[in-house]
Design a protein around this motif. Structure first.
Motif, PDB file in Angstrom:
ATOM      1  N   LYS A   1       0.815  -1.217   0.000  1.00 33.15           N
ATOM      2  CA  LYS A   1       0.000   0.000   0.000  1.00 33.15           C
ATOM      3  C   LYS A   1       0.850   1.270   0.000  1.00 33.15           C
ATOM      4  CE  LYS A   1      -0.878  -0.332   5.018  1.00 33.15           C
ATOM      5  NZ  LYS A   1       0.221  -1.238   5.371  1.00 33.15           N
TER       6      LYS A   1
ATOM      7  N   ASP B   1       0.122   8.970   4.504  1.00 31.08           N
ATOM      8  CA  ASP B   1       0.765   7.687   4.735  1.00 31.08           C
ATOM      9  C   ASP B   1       0.755   7.367   6.233  1.00 31.08           C
ATOM     10  OD1 ASP B   1       2.234   5.413   4.646  1.00 31.08           O
ATOM     11  OD2 ASP B   1       4.109   6.343   4.007  1.00 31.08           O
TER      12      ASP B   1
ATOM     13  N   VAL C   1      -3.571   5.905   3.657  1.00 29.63           N
ATOM     14  CA  VAL C   1      -2.997   4.566   3.791  1.00 29.63           C
ATOM     15  C   VAL C   1      -2.994   4.172   5.258  1.00 29.63           C
ATOM     16  CG1 VAL C   1      -0.791   3.343   3.776  1.00 29.63           C
ATOM     17  CG2 VAL C   1      -1.586   4.468   1.723  1.00 29.63           C
TER      18      VAL C   1
END
Lengths: 305, 360
Positions: free
Chosen positions: B45, B161, B193
């Protein structure tokens, strides 16, 4: 309560001597190899000279006077500023600055290159940087002299490939001395910058790039400011020994490139044989270095706040 | 005319030497969507996010941002900004300088930068801290600066992230609704993510569940939770009782299966199935109800095993036979009257839509 006080007492009574003995070696080393010699030089700089070395235990300011003032051949003219030694000092600063800049120009990309290799090859590159330092400095400086002399390999190569027609005059120039100093102290520049780059988080560069910064801007505005302490440490580690160096100026330079290190060396083992004057020159050099270091330390602590 | 997708990936692939980190990923994200990439660590990912940001080159495939092909542009040429896992705030710059950095790079005038920075600082409620360095801020404040910095230039797409992973639990929960609010207010498309399914379920419009470099399922949170596409998704999202089963009969929507231990169970599925196929039945622990008496409807019989008190709920282990046990979760408020003891004979009520059949 009583038990607490009791245990406190046993703590301090056993703890203090242990700490004392553990710190002893450091105190001895600092005392014998740093404080005592510097103190000795300080005292010698205020004593009267004995011809062909040694001192007479009579306090005088003659050594400092000789460094700063010209009183004529017989010492009875009105004092004028003596430029001879001051200019040697200024030349030393110029040479050391040149060597530091040269080290920075070559050392920074080298450190960057090593820091961005993968873990396995890093070790090899670092090893290669330090390999020349397994050979004695004198031998390395002599080989440098051999390399750059008029009929040496460097000039012959340049003539063979047709880059020049007559040999380049390299030896006995300021540049030769700077080259020699550069070669002597390059690792002192590479290693601190490498260490700073190791700690540098390359996500900062990614973040800057993500925020529209082109490569050069990232280098100037992000990477260099963040690793600045490493760069300054490298510059100090090159500048300070370059300032007092005598091997490279003696072997690669001539009379015109005489530096403070050679002047001091001459007073103790050379022809001049004037110990107090050598000690006084050392003290002046030391104060100069201290001023640079204190200035740096202050600038650092100001930035932290 | 159809609304353009904010970003579309077509057959995106990433190889590191022999290792394929991302294989053939294709999906579109709509304008103004809160989209989450969810998966265990190492599922690819973050690599996918880094390819969208431009930090990694694609090995194959196309990435389009509002119709423009961007996969060959360097990160500084993409109108996409990132909130990094550890924020990556520039340590030598103040909060103000950090937030204004992208605007300076874009060549905004000083007064425009000042106005915009003031606006961003107000948005993340950091007015009192503008002249501090990142090291003088708490983790939560650093997080806000990172958000403000990434959003200052009004990017077309914001990548996040695992931005909450460094915060403590309470702050993490506050930041969830904060993030959701920022996304709604600014109208920027988010790609988030995370490996935390609770984060994904509570914030996202849609979720892509990833595992070993592939997208396993894309859907809104309830689709992902209630109708998982395969065993991996059922197992990874929430808790699930997974039972091996073989299809015995198909009756319209109803799939009648035989469990390994012999019991018959009616389930549903989103896949096309045939009689005789084997697969997995997934049952969420909270969809099972424990009863002491036999009753009409679908049930499994078993013995009560260990029970675990976990605040609002109690979790029971029900032994169907020697090897097979199910986990049941019941709210404590619905348990007060009845008293369950280890070893009691109980009946598990299973509604028709509680059992979900997954082909192997």
């Amino acid at each position: 309560m009583a038990a607490g006080a009791g245990s406190g007492r046993t703590m301090s009574s056993t703890f203090l001597p242990v700490r004392f003995w553990l710190l002893m070696p450091s105190w001895l080393i600092i005392g014998f190899f740093l404080a005592l010699p510097v103190l000795l030089m300080l005292v010698y700089s205020f004593l009267t000279k004995e011809f062909r070395g040694g001192v007479i235990w009579e306090p005088t300011l003659a050594a400092y006077d000789q460094f700063l003032f010209d009183r004529g051949l017989f010492g009875d003219d009105p004092p004028q500023i003596e430029w001879k030694y001051i200019s040697i000092f200024l030349r030393s600063i110029f040479q050391a600055t040149g060597a530091t800049i040269l080290c920075l120009i070559i050392g920074f990309p080298t450190a960057f290159f090593i820091a961005t290799r993968n873990e396995n090859t890093k070790v090899i590159w670092l090893f290669l940087v330090t390999v020349p330092y397994w050979v004695n400095l004198l031998i390395r400086t002599v080989s440098m002299k051999f390399l750059i002399r008029d009929s040496g390999p460097l000039n012959e190569l340049l003539i063979t490939i047709g880059a020049i027609e007559t040999p380049l005059k390299l030896i006995n120039t300021n540049f030769a001395v700077q080259l020699g100093l550069f070669y002597s102290y390059l690792p002192f520049m590479v290693l601190p910058i490498y260490a700073a780059l190791e700690r540098y988080n390359f996500t900062f560069s990614e973040a800057a790039s993500d925020l529209y910064a082109p490569k050069w801007t990232i280098l100037r505005q992000i990477l260099i400011p963040i690793i600045k302490p490493g760069i300054i440490a490298g510059c100090i580690l090159v500048f300070v020994p370059s300032l007092g160096a005598f091997l490279a100026p003696d072997l690669l330079g001539g009379a015109k490139t005489f530096m403070i290190g050679s002047l001091i060396e001459d007073q103790f083992k050379g022809n001049a044989g004037n110990w107090p004057f050598g000690a006084a020159s050392s003290m002046i050099l030391l104060s100069l270095v201290m001023i640079v270091l204190i200035y740096y330390a202050r600038a650092q602590s100001k930035e932290q706040v | 005319m159809a609304i353009k997708d904010a970003i579309s990936l077509e057959g995106v692939r990433k190889d590191f030497g022999d290792f394929t980190a991302i294989s053939n990923v294709t999906f579109d994200i709509a304008d103004n969507e809160f989209f989450t990439l969810l998966g265990p660590s190492g599922c690819g990912k973050t690599t996918l996010l880094r390819m969208i940001a431009g930090f990694e080159e694609t090995s194959a495939g196309k990435i389009k941002l509002y119709g423009d092909i961007i996969e060959n542009l360097p990160p500084n040429k993409r109108p996409i900004n990132t909130v990094f896992q550890n924020y990556a705030l520039f340590p030598h710059m103040t909060v103000k300088e950090n937030i204004g950095f992208s605007l300076k790079m874009l060549g905004w005038s000083k007064s425009d930068i000042n106005d915009r920075v003031a606006e961003m600082v107000a948005m993340v409620k950091l007015e009192e801290f503008t002249d501090r360095k990142p090291s003088q801020l708490s983790g939560g404040q650093q997080q806000r600066v990172a958000l403000a910095r990434a959003m200052a230039s009004k990017p077309k797409l914001l990548l996040l992230d695992e931005p909450l992973s460094a915060l403590d639990l309470k702050l993490r929960k506050e930041m969830r609704s904060e993030l959701k609010r920022l996304q709604r207010d600014t109208g920027i498309t988010f790609i988030f993510v995370t490996h935390d399914q609770e984060e994904a379920l509570s914030m996202s419009d849609r979720i892509a569940v990833m595992s070993s470099g592939k997208v396993q399922q894309i859907g809104n949170p309830s689709e992902i939770y209630d109708t998982p596409a395969n065993r991996f998704v059922a197992d990874f999202i929430g808790e699930a009782n997974l039972l091996n089963a073989t299809i015995q009969k198909i009756d319209g929507e109803k799939i009648i299966c035989r469990l390994q231990s012999g019991q018959i169970l009616t389930s549903k599925s989103s896949s096309k199935v045939n009689v005789g196929q084997s697969g997995t039945i997934s049952i969420r622990p909270e969809k099972l109800i424990i009863k002491k008496q036999n009753f009409k409807g679908q049930y499994l019989e078993g013995k009560l095993g260990q029970s675990t008190y976990i605040g609002t709920d109690t979790q029971f282990e029900i032994l169907l036979d020697k090897e097979l046990s199910l986990t049941v979760r019941m709210q404590n408020s619905s348990l007060t009257s009845e008293n369950y003891k280890n070893g009691d004979q109980v009946f598990l009520s299973i509604a028709d839509d509680a059992a979900w059949f997954l082909l192997d």
